[in-house]
Design a protein around this motif. Structure first.
Motif, PDB file in Angstrom:
ATOM      1  N   PHE A 216       0.795  -1.500  -0.074  1.00  0.00           N
ATOM      2  CA  PHE A 216       0.107   0.109  -0.001  1.00  0.00           C
ATOM      3  C   PHE A 216       0.944   1.538   0.265  1.00  0.00           C
ATOM      4  CE2 PHE A 216      -2.880  -3.333   1.657  1.00  0.00           C
ATOM      5  CZ  PHE A 216      -4.596  -3.433   0.992  1.00  0.00           C
ATOM      6  N   TRP A 217       0.005   2.446  -0.334  1.00  0.00           N
ATOM      7  CA  TRP A 217       1.142   3.568  -0.621  1.00  0.00           C
ATOM      8  C   TRP A 217       1.343   4.109   0.445  1.00  0.00           C
ATOM      9  CZ3 TRP A 217       4.111   4.813  -4.352  1.00  0.00           C
ATOM     10  CH2 TRP A 217       4.068   4.854  -5.606  1.00  0.00           C
TER      11      TRP A 217
ATOM     12  N   ALA B 120      -3.768  11.913   0.565  1.00  0.00           N
ATOM     13  CA  ALA B 120      -2.299  11.944  -0.630  1.00  0.00           C
ATOM     14  C   ALA B 120      -1.426  11.054  -0.290  1.00  0.00           C
ATOM     15  CB  ALA B 120      -2.035  13.633  -0.693  1.00  0.00           C
ATOM     16  N   ARG B 121      -1.661  10.809   0.578  1.00  0.00           N
ATOM     17  CA  ARG B 121      -0.608   9.462   1.993  1.00  0.00           C
ATOM     18  C   ARG B 121      -0.934   7.804   0.534  1.00  0.00           C
ATOM     19  NH1 ARG B 121      -0.509  12.424   7.488  1.00  0.00           N
ATOM     20  NH2 ARG B 121       0.698  14.243   7.002  1.00  0.00           N
ATOM     21  N   ALA B 122      -1.953   7.761   1.011  1.00  0.00           N
ATOM     22  CA  ALA B 122      -2.724   6.621   0.572  1.00  0.00           C
ATOM     23  C   ALA B 122      -3.515   6.154  -1.100  1.00  0.00           C
ATOM     24  CB  ALA B 122      -3.382   6.443   1.284  1.00  0.00           C
TER      25      ALA B 122
ATOM     26  N   ALA C  30      -5.570   7.988   6.085  1.00  0.00           N
ATOM     27  CA  ALA C  30      -4.499   7.041   5.151  1.00  0.00           C
ATOM     28  C   ALA C  30      -4.468   5.733   5.597  1.00  0.00           C
ATOM     29  CB  ALA C  30      -2.676   7.346   5.553  1.00  0.00           C
ATOM     30  N   ARG C  31      -4.264   5.376   7.209  1.00  0.00           N
ATOM     31  CA  ARG C  31      -4.097   3.840   7.567  1.00  0.00           C
ATOM     32  C   ARG C  31      -5.548   2.954   7.162  1.00  0.00           C
ATOM     33  NH1 ARG C  31      -4.016   5.241  12.970  1.00  0.00           N
ATOM     34  NH2 ARG C  31      -4.133   3.335  13.358  1.00  0.00           N
TER      35      ARG C  31
ATOM     36  N   ILE D 130      -9.089  20.036   6.470  1.00  0.00           N
ATOM     37  CA  ILE D 130      -7.346  20.592   5.482  1.00  0.00           C
ATOM     38  C   ILE D 130      -6.514  19.616   5.660  1.00  0.00           C
ATOM     39  CG2 ILE D 130      -6.068  22.488   4.961  1.00  0.00           C
ATOM     40  CD1 ILE D 130      -8.360  24.489   5.459  1.00  0.00           C
ATOM     41  N   MET D 131      -5.985  19.649   6.974  1.00  0.00           N
ATOM     42  CA  MET D 131      -4.893  18.645   7.218  1.00  0.00           C
ATOM     43  C   MET D 131      -5.352  17.606   7.233  1.00  0.00           C
ATOM     44  SD  MET D 131      -2.991  20.794  11.066  1.00  0.00           S
ATOM     45  CE  MET D 131      -1.596  19.075  10.124  1.00  0.00           C
TER      46      MET D 131
END
Length: 329
Positions: free
Chosen positions: A197-198, A262-264, A307-308, A255-256
């Protein structure tokens, strides 16, 4: 020290429950995130093709700062009716703003596109989403499954089956953050040519298989599905925290939290996706030091949870409607 909560679900956040409902023939479903009491809410929309309801009211300069629930739904524009079903149930439960003799629940919503996943969409003039919204609210619990569940029931993630994912993080000083994501992007959640996974570097334990870092041979290429499947996408979700936030602070966390996508997922926030994240603050705990640094900490943890949750959604999904699952590759 920050680690996953006891359930590793968004319901590790005090005051949050989740309900799911789906229609097997249609291959679509609905997820309702219901706080025990009205919760401070905000939203951030980054995708180029969003479908939402009552998101404008969540802007920091608007009147309403607390909501009675959030609904995530499949079905594209038809799925926006799921929020109406949820509103009706909550009104009968006495949830919402009291205006004269009426009770008016506030339930923002976002939808994803799952209309070309092989399900029977010939529902005539009665799409199933109003009823699915009702069922989702009536089934709320602190426990729920991942994968082919709720709004993720008919989702796809690039070339493989998407789904519903969740993850949480808690700290020794009482901070709780959780994410729940219906994963249906045009992009890929895995590194092309690998099973990794990314989001591999954020994995806690073996929550999405423990494959670890990708073993790359040659260049990494962009992995997009066939052109016929592009255009029907969107990843939507909710982040919750027990920390008391103002509406504008919750907006910054939203927003954060988008960075978790983007991480995943790569690519993300494309013209074909309607990527949306809501934030709920149940206000169960006050920030000991209400500084911008404290807010940054919550937002950073939120992005990792998102992301997780994305990876967990795809890892737990099963093949359906001819769409292969990650674990069947």
């Amino acid at each position: 020290m920050i680690k996953p909560g006891a359930k590793n679900l968004i319901t590790d956040v005090d005051g949050i429950r989740v309900g799911n409902a789906h229609h097997e023939g249609v291959i679509s479903g609905v997820t309702a995130i219901i706080p025990d009491e009205q919760a401070v809410a905000a939203v951030d929309v980054r995708g180029g093709g969003p479908g939402t309801r009552e998101t404008e009211v969540l802007k920091p300069d608007c009147l309403v700062d607390r909501v009675d629930g959030i609904v995530l739904s499949g079905g594209s524009v038809f799925g926006l009716d799921a929020a109406s079903g949820a509103v009706n149930v909550l009104a009968t439960q006495g949830r919402g703003f009291k205006i004269h003799d009426m009770t008016v629940p506030i339930v923002p919503s976002a939808i994803l596109f799952d209309l070309i996943n092989g399900g029977d969409k010939n529902w005539g003039d009665t799409p199933p989403y109003h009823e699915l919204g009702r069922q989702a609210v009536l089934s709320v619990s602190h426990d729920f499954e991942l994968g082919n569940v709720g709004a993720g029931f008919g989702a796809t993630a690039g070339r493989i089956k998407g789904g519903l994912g969740s993850a949480s993080a808690v700290s020794e000083d009482g901070l709780q953050v959780g994410a729940l994501i219906a994963v249906n992007p045009v992009g890929s959640v895995t590194v092309p040519g690998t099973d990794s996974f990314w989001a591999w570097e954020l994995e806690q334990g073996q929550e999405f298989g423990g494959v670890g870092a990708p073993k790359l041979e040659g260049d990494v290429v962009m992995d997009l599905p066939a052109e016929g499947r592009i255009g029907g996408n969107t990843t939507i979700g909710v982040v919750a925290t027990n920390m008391a936030l103002t509406k504008s602070q919750a907006q910054r966390v939203a927003i954060m939290a988008q960075d978790g996508y983007a991480r995943a997922i790569r690519p993300v926030h494309t013209p074909f996706d309607g990527d949306t994240i809501f934030v709920l603050s149940t206000e169960k705990k006050q920030l000991e030091e209400p500084t911008p640094l404290s807010l940054a900490k919550i937002g950073s943890i939120a992005a990792d949870c998102v992301a997780r949750a994305v990876a967990r959604a795809v890892y737990h999904a099963d093949s359906i409607g001819g769409i292969p699952a990650y674990r069947s590759k």
